[in-house]
Design an enzyme around this catalytic site. Structure first.
Site, mmCIF file in Angstrom:
data_model
loop_
_atom_site.group_PDB
_atom_site.id
_atom_site.type_symbol
_atom_site.label_atom_id
_atom_site.label_comp_id
_atom_site.label_asym_id
_atom_site.label_seq_id
_atom_site.Cartn_x
_atom_site.Cartn_y
_atom_site.Cartn_z
ATOM 1 N N TYR A 3 -62.435 -14.022 61.782
ATOM 2 C CA TYR A 3 -61.510 -15.443 60.716
ATOM 3 C C TYR A 3 -62.937 -15.322 59.385
ATOM 4 O O TYR A 3 -62.096 -15.691 59.153
ATOM 5 C CB TYR A 3 -61.253 -16.314 61.149
ATOM 6 C CG TYR A 3 -61.355 -17.241 60.289
ATOM 7 C CD1 TYR A 3 -59.769 -17.941 59.453
ATOM 8 C CD2 TYR A 3 -62.100 -18.507 59.927
ATOM 9 C CE1 TYR A 3 -59.953 -18.474 58.586
ATOM 10 C CE2 TYR A 3 -62.377 -19.522 58.894
ATOM 11 C CZ TYR A 3 -60.719 -19.171 58.299
ATOM 12 O OH TYR A 3 -60.557 -20.372 57.445
ATOM 13 N N GLU B 295 -66.904 -22.929 55.684
ATOM 14 C CA GLU B 295 -65.614 -22.445 56.786
ATOM 15 C C GLU B 295 -66.501 -22.267 58.183
ATOM 16 O O GLU B 295 -66.025 -22.371 59.116
ATOM 17 C CB GLU B 295 -66.237 -20.486 56.366
ATOM 18 C CG GLU B 295 -65.073 -20.578 55.146
ATOM 19 C CD GLU B 295 -63.726 -21.269 55.498
ATOM 20 O OE1 GLU B 295 -63.099 -20.773 56.448
ATOM 21 O OE2 GLU B 295 -62.542 -20.930 54.461
ATOM 22 N N ASP C 260 -56.606 -17.916 60.835
ATOM 23 C CA ASP C 260 -56.816 -19.012 61.416
ATOM 24 C C ASP C 260 -55.829 -19.395 62.411
ATOM 25 O O ASP C 260 -54.206 -18.872 62.757
ATOM 26 C CB ASP C 260 -57.313 -19.976 60.819
ATOM 27 C CG ASP C 260 -56.894 -20.781 60.440
ATOM 28 O OD1 ASP C 260 -55.319 -20.174 59.514
ATOM 29 O OD2 ASP C 260 -57.069 -21.525 59.794
#
Length: 361
Positions: free
Chosen positions: A119, A36, A137
DNA sequence: AAGACGTGGTG
DNA sequence: TCACCAAGTCT
């Protein structure tokens, strides 16, 4: 009750999910986390080779925490936004030192770690721990803005609030992580910025923009200003077979990376004058500017540069790290060991091609 | 709160 | 050549 949007999305995801190395069952928090962070503002295709290399070198939290920052940056070189790598490294050390190597579970806890914002916290918590939170996102913004034909700018506070309000109610309690990833996969593969593939979209029947023909108008974004263009200089200062590298300060552009010293050309200056001034300011010494190494162009996120690099000789005293974190004299053959941004790497490559090592030839 | 922060792909 | 965009965060 599960929303029809979630049902259709998950059914599509079950058939069309991309096979990605961090998509495992069960998902592993460390690997999801690393993926991520690498994926922040970065496309999957770009991330894949970096992710593989990272996991080979830093397979787990403890290995990462024990690494040096230089090695972390060297593996990150080319991915950009280098603060991400430094934050990831710091967060790993925090988890090992302060939490005995245990991962947080809730998004709110993840978000207290460096490099993890709303996020990323939501993505990790939903994917690895099943928390029912929307991971908002860029893809999800675009998909939701089209599904609900949102005319507010998606990058404005009001637009973001609205997207969260609209999106959160659709996150299914049994598969929140898959729902978020389905939204992102849809945005990355079908609901692309240009020419969305509405004909094959699993939720086209629910899409307001599709019904109204406004796909190309969504999402609405605020306009950015014009990007400046700078002429900059760099000095390859030789001492025998070695060249001088400066390490940039930890904060700011290319933080912690190494570079050939130099700087912007000011109005009224020649390139040579600019370079001599910069070296005086940065290193407290004087150089003679010789032959040109090359001219290199590069676009950063918020400005462009044309870089003129020159071979130089020291004529003043010993260089001092007046603005750099550190200075080092480095044999050309060892330049690959020093993490650099794109431009300085191009200079380094040029030097290495011009002076190939005996073993390499 | 708007701007800083990398790089590569795309039209 | 260029503007825009991409699995955002930090200040």
């Amino acid at each position: 009750m599960v929303s029809e949007l979630a049902q259709r999305l998950l059914a599509w995801f079950d058939q069309n999910a991309r096979a990605l190395p961090w998509r495992e069952s069960p998902p592993h928090p460390y690997r999801v986390w690393v993926s991520e962070v690498m994926l922040q503002q970065t496309q999957v295709e770009t991330v894949l080779p970096y992710y593989q290399r990272w996991m080979t070198r830093f397979p787990d939290l403890e290995t990462l925490a024990a690494a040096t920052e230089q090695e972390v940056l060297r593996l990150w070189e080319g991915l950009g936004y280098y603060q991400r790598a430094r934050a990831l490294h710091r967060a790993a050390q925090i988890l090992v030192r302060e939490r005995d190597g245990c991962f947080p579970q809730r998004a709110t806890e993840w978000q207290t770690l460096p490099g993890i914002g709303p996020y990323t916290a939501a993505a990790i918590a939903s994917i690895a721990f099943g928390e029912v939170v929307l991971a908002l996102d860029g893809n999800v913004r675009r998909v939701l803005a089209r599904l609900f034909d949102l005319d507010l700018p998606v990058d404005s506070p009001a637009g973001e609030r609205e997207l969260r309000r609209i999106g959160q109610v659709h996150v299914p309690i049994d598969r929140p992580g898959d729902f978020n990833q389905a939204l992102m996969d849809l945005g990355a593969t079908l609901c692309r910025p240009q020419t969305p593939q509405c004909e094959v979209c699993p939720v086209a029947g629910l899409c307001l923009a599709r019904a109204r023909g406004t796909q190309s108008l969504r999402p609405v974004r605020r306009r950015g200003g014009a990007v400046p263009h700078y002429i900059v200089t760099a000095a390859v200062i030789w001492r025998g077979e070695q060249v001088l590298l400066a390490q940039r300060p930890p904060q700011g552009l290319l933080g912690g990376l190494w570079e050939f010293p130099g700087g912007k050309q000011e109005p009224g200056e020649s390139l040579e004058e600019a370079l001599q001034r910069e070296i005086r300011e940065e290193l407290g010494t004087t150089i003679v500017v010789g032959e040109k190494v090359g001219v290199f162009r590069h676009a950063y996120s918020h400005f462009r540069v044309t870089l003129h690099a020159f071979h130089c000789c020291l004529v003043g005293g010993e260089p001092q790290p007046l603005e750099a974190t550190a200075l080092e004299w480095v044999p050309v053959t060892r330049l690959t060991h020093y993490p650099m941004g794109k431009l300085d790497r191009q200079i380094a490559q040029t030097l290495m091609q011009a002076r190939p090592s005996a073993s390499a030839g």
